[in-house]
Design an enzyme around this catalytic site. Structure first.
Site, mmCIF file in Angstrom:
data_model
loop_
_atom_site.group_PDB
_atom_site.id
_atom_site.type_symbol
_atom_site.label_atom_id
_atom_site.label_comp_id
_atom_site.label_asym_id
_atom_site.label_seq_id
_atom_site.Cartn_x
_atom_site.Cartn_y
_atom_site.Cartn_z
ATOM 1 N N ALA A 114 0.811 -1.215 0.000
ATOM 2 C CA ALA A 114 0.000 0.000 0.000
ATOM 3 C C ALA A 114 0.845 1.265 0.000
ATOM 4 C CB ALA A 114 -0.917 0.005 1.227
ATOM 5 N N ASN A 180 2.579 -4.615 7.200
ATOM 6 C CA ASN A 180 3.377 -5.154 6.106
ATOM 7 C C ASN A 180 4.108 -4.048 5.347
ATOM 8 O OD1 ASN A 180 2.824 -7.960 6.388
ATOM 9 N ND2 ASN A 180 0.797 -7.629 5.542
ATOM 10 N N HIS A 210 -0.554 6.228 4.701
ATOM 11 C CA HIS A 210 0.829 5.802 4.889
ATOM 12 C C HIS A 210 1.747 6.924 4.421
ATOM 13 C CE1 HIS A 210 -0.689 1.704 5.430
ATOM 14 N NE2 HIS A 210 -1.432 1.914 4.365
#
Length: 257
Positions: A114, A180, A210
Protein backbone atom coordinates in the site's frame (compact mmCIF):
# COMPACT_ATOMS: atom_id res chain seq x y z
CA UNK A 1 1.68 -17.63 -17.14
CA UNK A 2 0.67 -20.21 -14.54
CA UNK A 3 0.33 -18.98 -10.97
CA UNK A 4 -0.77 -20.63 -7.74
CA UNK A 5 -2.19 -18.85 -4.71
CA UNK A 6 -1.83 -19.64 -1.01
CA UNK A 7 -4.80 -18.26 0.91
CA UNK A 8 -8.38 -17.43 0.02
CA UNK A 9 -9.12 -14.73 2.57
CA UNK A 10 -9.79 -11.07 1.83
CA UNK A 11 -6.60 -10.51 -0.19
CA UNK A 12 -6.43 -13.90 -1.90
CA UNK A 13 -10.05 -13.74 -2.99
CA UNK A 14 -9.57 -10.19 -4.31
CA UNK A 15 -6.47 -11.16 -6.33
CA UNK A 16 -8.03 -14.31 -7.77
CA UNK A 17 -11.26 -12.56 -8.77
CA UNK A 18 -9.34 -9.81 -10.57
CA UNK A 19 -7.03 -12.20 -12.43
CA UNK A 20 -9.44 -15.03 -13.17
CA UNK A 21 -10.82 -13.42 -16.34
CA UNK A 22 -7.36 -12.56 -17.73
CA UNK A 23 -6.62 -15.03 -20.56
CA UNK A 24 -2.86 -14.52 -20.23
CA UNK A 25 -2.79 -15.75 -16.62
CA UNK A 26 -3.83 -19.23 -15.51
CA UNK A 27 -4.53 -19.79 -11.81
CA UNK A 28 -3.60 -23.45 -11.65
CA UNK A 29 -4.05 -24.08 -7.92
CA UNK A 30 -5.32 -22.51 -4.69
CA UNK A 31 -4.42 -23.85 -1.25
CA UNK A 32 -6.28 -22.41 1.71
CA UNK A 33 -6.96 -23.43 5.31
CA UNK A 34 -9.81 -23.72 6.01
CA UNK A 35 -10.77 -24.97 2.57
CA UNK A 36 -13.29 -22.58 1.00
CA UNK A 37 -16.72 -23.85 0.03
CA UNK A 38 -16.26 -22.52 -3.50
CA UNK A 39 -13.48 -20.94 -5.53
CA UNK A 40 -13.21 -19.98 -9.23
CA UNK A 41 -9.83 -21.75 -9.45
CA UNK A 42 -8.81 -25.38 -8.72
CA UNK A 43 -8.47 -26.15 -5.00
CA UNK A 44 -5.71 -28.40 -3.63
CA UNK A 45 -5.18 -29.85 -0.17
CA UNK A 46 -1.47 -29.27 0.41
CA UNK A 47 1.55 -27.23 -0.62
CA UNK A 48 2.96 -30.36 -2.26
CA UNK A 49 -0.16 -30.67 -4.41
CA UNK A 50 0.04 -26.98 -5.24
CA UNK A 51 3.67 -27.29 -6.39
CA UNK A 52 2.86 -30.42 -8.41
CA UNK A 53 0.82 -28.21 -10.78
CA UNK A 54 4.14 -26.56 -11.80
CA UNK A 55 3.27 -22.89 -11.29
CA UNK A 56 5.75 -20.30 -12.55
CA UNK A 57 4.89 -18.11 -9.58
CA UNK A 58 3.30 -18.73 -6.18
CA UNK A 59 1.49 -15.85 -4.49
CA UNK A 60 1.19 -15.93 -0.69
CA UNK A 61 -1.94 -14.20 0.63
CA UNK A 62 -2.54 -16.19 3.81
CA UNK A 63 -0.75 -14.42 6.66
CA UNK A 64 2.48 -14.68 8.61
CA UNK A 65 2.07 -18.26 9.80
CA UNK A 66 1.37 -19.49 6.30
CA UNK A 67 4.59 -17.90 5.09
CA UNK A 68 6.47 -19.60 7.92
CA UNK A 69 4.84 -22.94 7.13
CA UNK A 70 5.22 -22.99 3.36
CA UNK A 71 7.54 -20.25 2.13
CA UNK A 72 10.75 -22.23 2.37
CA UNK A 73 9.31 -25.26 0.55
CA UNK A 74 8.06 -23.11 -2.32
CA UNK A 75 11.36 -21.31 -2.85
CA UNK A 76 13.46 -24.48 -2.45
CA UNK A 77 11.39 -26.07 -5.20
CA UNK A 78 12.83 -23.48 -7.59
CA UNK A 79 9.58 -21.50 -7.77
CA UNK A 80 9.43 -17.76 -7.22
CA UNK A 81 7.31 -16.65 -4.25
CA UNK A 82 5.51 -13.30 -4.18
CA UNK A 83 4.56 -12.46 -0.58
CA UNK A 84 1.76 -10.34 0.82
CA UNK A 85 2.78 -11.02 4.45
CA UNK A 86 6.01 -9.03 4.23
CA UNK A 87 5.85 -8.23 7.95
CA UNK A 88 6.69 -11.86 8.76
CA UNK A 89 10.22 -11.15 7.54
CA UNK A 90 10.77 -9.10 10.69
CA UNK A 91 11.48 -12.50 12.26
CA UNK A 92 15.24 -12.81 11.59
CA UNK A 93 15.14 -16.61 11.58
CA UNK A 94 12.43 -16.69 8.91
CA UNK A 95 14.14 -14.08 6.78
CA UNK A 96 17.41 -16.00 6.84
CA UNK A 97 15.67 -19.33 6.13
CA UNK A 98 13.95 -17.87 3.06
CA UNK A 99 17.18 -16.27 1.87
CA UNK A 100 18.99 -19.61 2.18
CA UNK A 101 16.17 -21.34 0.32
CA UNK A 102 16.90 -19.20 -2.77
CA UNK A 103 19.89 -21.50 -3.37
CA UNK A 104 17.29 -23.86 -4.84
CA UNK A 105 16.62 -21.41 -7.67
CA UNK A 106 13.42 -19.76 -6.46
CA UNK A 107 13.28 -16.07 -5.58
CA UNK A 108 11.56 -14.14 -2.80
CA UNK A 109 9.60 -11.27 -4.36
CA UNK A 110 8.41 -8.34 -2.24
CA UNK A 111 5.75 -5.94 -3.57
CA UNK A 112 5.45 -2.30 -2.55
CA UNK A 113 2.05 -3.01 -1.01
CA UNK A 114 0.00 0.00 0.00
CA UNK A 115 3.07 2.24 0.13
CA UNK A 116 4.42 4.30 -2.76
CA UNK A 117 8.04 5.28 -3.30
CA UNK A 118 9.64 1.91 -2.55
CA UNK A 119 11.73 1.91 -5.73
CA UNK A 120 12.88 5.47 -5.07
CA UNK A 121 13.87 4.46 -1.53
CA UNK A 122 15.90 1.52 -2.85
CA UNK A 123 17.72 3.90 -5.20
CA UNK A 124 18.31 6.31 -2.30
CA UNK A 125 19.89 3.50 -0.28
CA UNK A 126 22.46 3.03 -3.05
CA UNK A 127 23.09 6.78 -3.22
CA UNK A 128 23.41 7.26 0.54
CA UNK A 129 20.55 6.97 3.03
CA UNK A 130 20.70 8.37 6.57
CA UNK A 131 17.18 8.14 8.00
CA UNK A 132 13.71 6.75 7.26
CA UNK A 133 10.65 7.70 9.30
CA UNK A 134 7.19 6.21 8.72
CA UNK A 135 3.74 7.22 9.99
CA UNK A 136 0.63 5.06 9.70
CA UNK A 137 -2.77 6.64 10.35
CA UNK A 138 -5.97 4.57 10.50
CA UNK A 139 -9.48 4.76 11.92
CA UNK A 140 -10.24 2.98 15.24
CA UNK A 141 -11.96 0.08 13.41
CA UNK A 142 -8.71 -0.72 11.60
CA UNK A 143 -6.86 -1.10 14.92
CA UNK A 144 -9.44 -3.32 16.62
CA UNK A 145 -8.28 -6.85 17.26
CA UNK A 146 -4.66 -5.71 17.47
CA UNK A 147 -2.32 -4.80 20.39
CA UNK A 148 -3.50 -1.20 19.93
CA UNK A 149 -6.50 -2.11 22.09
CA UNK A 150 -4.10 -2.49 25.04
CA UNK A 151 -2.25 0.74 24.27
CA UNK A 152 -5.11 3.19 23.85
CA UNK A 153 -8.87 3.27 24.48
CA UNK A 154 -9.95 3.13 20.86
CA UNK A 155 -13.64 3.77 21.59
CA UNK A 156 -12.81 6.96 23.49
CA UNK A 157 -10.50 8.61 20.96
CA UNK A 158 -11.95 11.93 19.77
CA UNK A 159 -8.97 13.26 17.77
CA UNK A 160 -5.83 11.87 16.18
CA UNK A 161 -3.49 10.30 18.75
CA UNK A 162 -0.15 8.55 18.45
CA UNK A 163 -0.15 5.31 20.44
CA UNK A 164 3.18 3.77 19.43
CA UNK A 165 6.61 5.06 18.46
CA UNK A 166 9.23 2.37 17.90
CA UNK A 167 11.29 0.63 15.19
CA UNK A 168 10.06 -1.32 12.19
CA UNK A 169 10.91 -4.76 13.60
CA UNK A 170 8.86 -4.24 16.76
CA UNK A 171 5.96 -2.83 14.75
CA UNK A 172 5.89 -5.61 12.17
CA UNK A 173 6.00 -8.36 14.79
CA UNK A 174 3.36 -6.78 17.05
CA UNK A 175 0.96 -5.76 14.25
CA UNK A 176 1.07 -8.56 11.66
CA UNK A 177 -2.26 -7.50 10.14
CA UNK A 178 -1.38 -3.84 9.83
CA UNK A 179 2.33 -3.36 9.29
CA UNK A 180 3.38 -5.15 6.11
CA UNK A 181 4.15 -1.78 4.55
CA UNK A 182 6.53 -1.06 7.42
CA UNK A 183 8.46 -4.24 6.69
CA UNK A 184 8.64 -3.47 2.96
CA UNK A 185 9.96 -0.02 3.81
CA UNK A 186 12.62 -1.47 6.11
CA UNK A 187 13.77 -4.03 3.56
CA UNK A 188 14.03 -1.39 0.84
CA UNK A 189 15.85 1.10 3.05
CA UNK A 190 17.87 1.01 6.26
CA UNK A 191 16.66 -2.25 7.77
CA UNK A 192 14.26 -3.03 10.58
CA UNK A 193 16.11 -1.48 13.53
CA UNK A 194 16.96 1.84 11.85
CA UNK A 195 13.51 2.48 10.36
CA UNK A 196 11.47 4.61 12.77
CA UNK A 197 7.71 4.11 13.02
CA UNK A 198 4.80 6.08 14.45
CA UNK A 199 1.29 4.58 14.57
CA UNK A 200 -1.74 6.86 14.88
CA UNK A 201 -5.43 6.27 15.50
CA UNK A 202 -7.66 8.93 13.95
CA UNK A 203 -11.47 8.81 14.23
CA UNK A 204 -11.70 11.22 11.29
CA UNK A 205 -9.74 8.94 8.97
CA UNK A 206 -11.74 7.67 5.99
CA UNK A 207 -8.99 5.35 4.78
CA UNK A 208 -5.50 4.18 5.67
CA UNK A 209 -2.81 6.83 5.33
CA UNK A 210 0.83 5.80 4.89
CA UNK A 211 3.61 8.42 4.93
CA UNK A 212 7.37 8.30 5.05
CA UNK A 213 10.27 10.72 4.89
CA UNK A 214 13.75 9.56 3.91
CA UNK A 215 16.87 11.73 4.03
CA UNK A 216 20.46 11.22 3.02
CA UNK A 217 23.27 12.20 0.64
CA UNK A 218 20.82 11.78 -2.25
CA UNK A 219 18.49 14.49 -0.88
CA UNK A 220 15.01 13.88 0.57
CA UNK A 221 11.99 11.77 -0.32
CA UNK A 222 8.59 12.56 1.17
CA UNK A 223 5.50 10.59 0.20
CA UNK A 224 1.96 10.20 1.52
CA UNK A 225 -0.73 7.83 0.28
CA UNK A 226 -4.30 7.64 1.54
CA UNK A 227 -5.87 4.41 0.41
CA UNK A 228 -9.44 3.24 0.84
CA UNK A 229 -9.74 -0.11 2.58
CA UNK A 230 -11.10 -3.44 1.41
CA UNK A 231 -14.82 -3.65 2.25
CA UNK A 232 -14.21 -7.11 3.72
CA UNK A 233 -11.26 -6.04 5.91
CA UNK A 234 -10.70 -2.45 7.18
CA UNK A 235 -7.15 -3.38 8.23
CA UNK A 236 -6.11 -3.83 4.58
CA UNK A 237 -5.57 -0.94 2.18
CA UNK A 238 -7.03 -1.55 -1.26
CA UNK A 239 -3.65 -0.81 -2.82
CA UNK A 240 -2.14 -3.87 -1.09
CA UNK A 241 -3.86 -6.52 -3.28
CA UNK A 242 -3.56 -4.29 -6.34
CA UNK A 243 0.19 -4.17 -5.71
CA UNK A 244 0.23 -7.97 -5.91
CA UNK A 245 -1.85 -7.89 -9.08
CA UNK A 246 0.54 -5.42 -10.69
CA UNK A 247 3.56 -7.53 -9.71
CA UNK A 248 1.91 -10.60 -11.27
CA UNK A 249 1.11 -8.76 -14.48
CA UNK A 250 4.66 -7.42 -14.68
CA UNK A 251 5.93 -10.97 -14.36
CA UNK A 252 3.57 -12.04 -17.13
CA UNK A 253 4.94 -9.30 -19.36
CA UNK A 254 1.68 -7.35 -19.41
CA UNK A 255 3.14 -4.25 -17.72
CA UNK A 256 6.57 -2.88 -18.54
CA UNK A 257 6.62 0.27 -16.38
Amino acid sequence: MKIAVIGYGAIGRFVIEHLHADPSIEICAVFSVPRPVSCPAPLVDSIEALLSTKPELVVECAGHQALRDSGEAVIRSGTDLLVASVGALADPALEQALRRATAGGGRLLIPGGALGGIEALSAAREAGLDSVEYSGRKAPAAWRGTPAENMIALASVTSAETFLETDARTTALQFPQNANVVAALALAGLGFEKTKVRLIVDPAADGNTHSFVARGAFGEISTTIRSTTLPSNPKTSMLAPFSLIQAIKKRAGLILV
